[in-house]
Design an enzyme around this catalytic site. Sequence first.
Site, short mmCIF file in Angstrom:
data_model
loop_
_atom_site.label_atom_id
_atom_site.label_comp_id
_atom_site.label_asym_id
_atom_site.label_seq_id
_atom_site.Cartn_x
_atom_site.Cartn_y
_atom_site.Cartn_z
N VAL A 17 0.79 -1.22 0.01
CA VAL A 17 0.15 -0.13 -0.16
C VAL A 17 0.88 1.26 0.14
O VAL A 17 0.55 2.05 -0.51
CB VAL A 17 -1.00 -0.17 1.09
CG1 VAL A 17 -1.87 1.34 1.06
CG2 VAL A 17 -1.92 -1.39 1.21
N VAL A 135 -11.18 0.59 6.37
CA VAL A 135 -12.21 -0.12 6.32
C VAL A 135 -12.47 -0.37 4.93
O VAL A 135 -12.76 0.98 4.30
CB VAL A 135 -13.29 0.44 7.00
CG1 VAL A 135 -14.74 -0.51 6.92
CG2 VAL A 135 -13.29 0.62 8.51
N ILE A 139 -13.41 1.81 -0.74
CA ILE A 139 -14.67 2.36 -0.81
C ILE A 139 -14.48 3.44 0.42
O ILE A 139 -14.07 3.35 1.47
CB ILE A 139 -15.78 1.34 -0.33
CG1 ILE A 139 -15.63 0.28 -1.27
CG2 ILE A 139 -17.00 1.81 -0.06
CD1 ILE A 139 -16.55 -1.21 -0.81
N GLY A 190 -1.79 -10.02 -3.76
CA GLY A 190 -1.44 -8.91 -2.75
C GLY A 190 -2.81 -8.46 -2.01
O GLY A 190 -2.80 -7.38 -1.42
N GLU A 193 -3.68 -10.01 4.14
CA GLU A 193 -2.80 -9.31 5.04
C GLU A 193 -1.40 -10.19 4.88
O GLU A 193 -1.38 -11.22 4.34
CB GLU A 193 -3.56 -9.50 6.47
CG GLU A 193 -4.72 -8.74 6.67
CD GLU A 193 -4.43 -7.08 6.35
OE1 GLU A 193 -3.82 -6.65 7.06
OE2 GLU A 193 -5.09 -6.74 5.46
N LYS A 208 -12.57 -4.04 11.27
CA LYS A 208 -13.57 -3.02 10.47
C LYS A 208 -14.85 -2.71 11.17
O LYS A 208 -15.35 -1.66 11.00
CB LYS A 208 -13.74 -3.37 8.94
CG LYS A 208 -12.45 -3.49 8.30
CD LYS A 208 -12.19 -4.34 7.15
CE LYS A 208 -10.75 -4.40 6.53
NZ LYS A 208 -10.68 -5.36 5.42
N1 HSE Z 1 -6.47 -8.20 3.71
C1 HSE Z 1 -7.51 -7.19 3.62
C2 HSE Z 1 -8.76 -7.91 2.86
C3 HSE Z 1 -7.03 -5.88 2.92
O1 HSE Z 1 -8.52 -8.77 2.17
O2 HSE Z 1 -9.87 -7.16 2.70
C4 HSE Z 1 -8.11 -4.76 3.46
O3 HSE Z 1 -8.10 -4.65 4.59
#
Ligand code: HSE
Length: 435
Positions: A17, A135, A139, A190, A193, A208
Amino acid sequence: MSSPRKIRIGLAGLGNVGAGVVKNLQKNSALLTTRTGAEIGVGKVCVRDLAKSRDVEVPAAQLTTNLQDLLTDPATDIVVELIGGTTIAYDFVADALRAGKPVVTGNKALLAERGIELVALAEKENVPLYFEAAVAGGIPIIKAVKEALVGNEIDSIYGIINGTSNYILTRMNDADLSYDAALKEAMDLGYAEADPTLDINGWDAAHKAIILAWLSYGRWPKPEDIHVEGIENIAPEDIAFADRLGYAIKLVGVVKPGTDHRIECRVNPAFLPKSHILAHVNSVYNALAVRGDVVGETLYYGSGAGQDATSSSVIADIADAAANIAHDAGFEGFLPHGEHGVSVPLSETTSSYYVRLAVDDRPGVIAEITALLATNEIGILSIVQPEPDQPKKGTATLVLTLHDTNYGTIASALEKIEALPCTQKKPVLYRIESI
Ligand code: HSE
């Protein structure tokens, strides 16, 4: 016209990111200057390994391995935290706030676990803390709930808020991939996490949901009080039965007000009716259905993970912070006070359910099961004994959908069903969410 004010970000973390933030800040630099009145540039960047080759170019003189360099550099106007974790990241964000530097973070675990402390600190120091990227990736749901829906009581939020698990479920359903093969694809792309455990055990989505609950009701559910269930145990046959019955299985985060100012906040795999648009949100996409008492139903959709989508949200926060500084606008938006809320216990939450049973294949078994459900005052919506593709001698599969009842009642009834001599395996239970 006065020349744009130069604003420098100090960037902690140049991973997937972080690299997207640098790349896309450069890409849309002129646009951002026009829109914010600030010329936003990258200052010091903290990385773990100076020698590592990267997708984006940052002059060596700007790189450091010491987080404090970002705070002591007088040129740093805004601090961007993208290192993840809840200990070093906490100290760093807290130090930045104390140093009077606005902070942008995408760290949902940090906010869900220690947001109560950080918000109190941000208020005390009167320094803004931005977290749009925490979150649902790209979006703009934080702005939507915090700003656009500020005049609403939030009646409910149902969200598909983990891109990795949605990607896995989609690939298992559409391409008949195994769970492991689908997870590997999500990691290669990608989306997951660094430790994908949190994606698949529901906790990334739970972090979230906690943030959304806080924004909606001004109080933080305690992580240890909420029900969190992941996608690890979803069997391909339940995905297939869901499809046949007119549902799709999705990992959903649910946020609703409970009685006595309590908060219902939970994450679980659920059957979503195909008549609702959320059931058609596939791949890495996230979506949230937010119902407000004034606006009614609203829906937000977009990429929930990935470099570009997530960096779009980080850049939105950087732009807000930069515009505030450039125009001396001071603190913007509402920030509910930080205190813990009381969570509705799982046993009191209500929905309808899907149940799959493996039972003895003999006359009278369905009568035993339905009698037990009737004794517990659980109504049956449908019951089928599908003809198996590959019959297993002596075993019948029963698939039931059940009317709304609270979880405590259905859980206790299933314990009794499991104890019946005709029941061969632990019953499988999923919620059917009526959104
Ligand atoms: N690993 C998270 C997902 C990335 O797959 O939604 C965004 O928080």
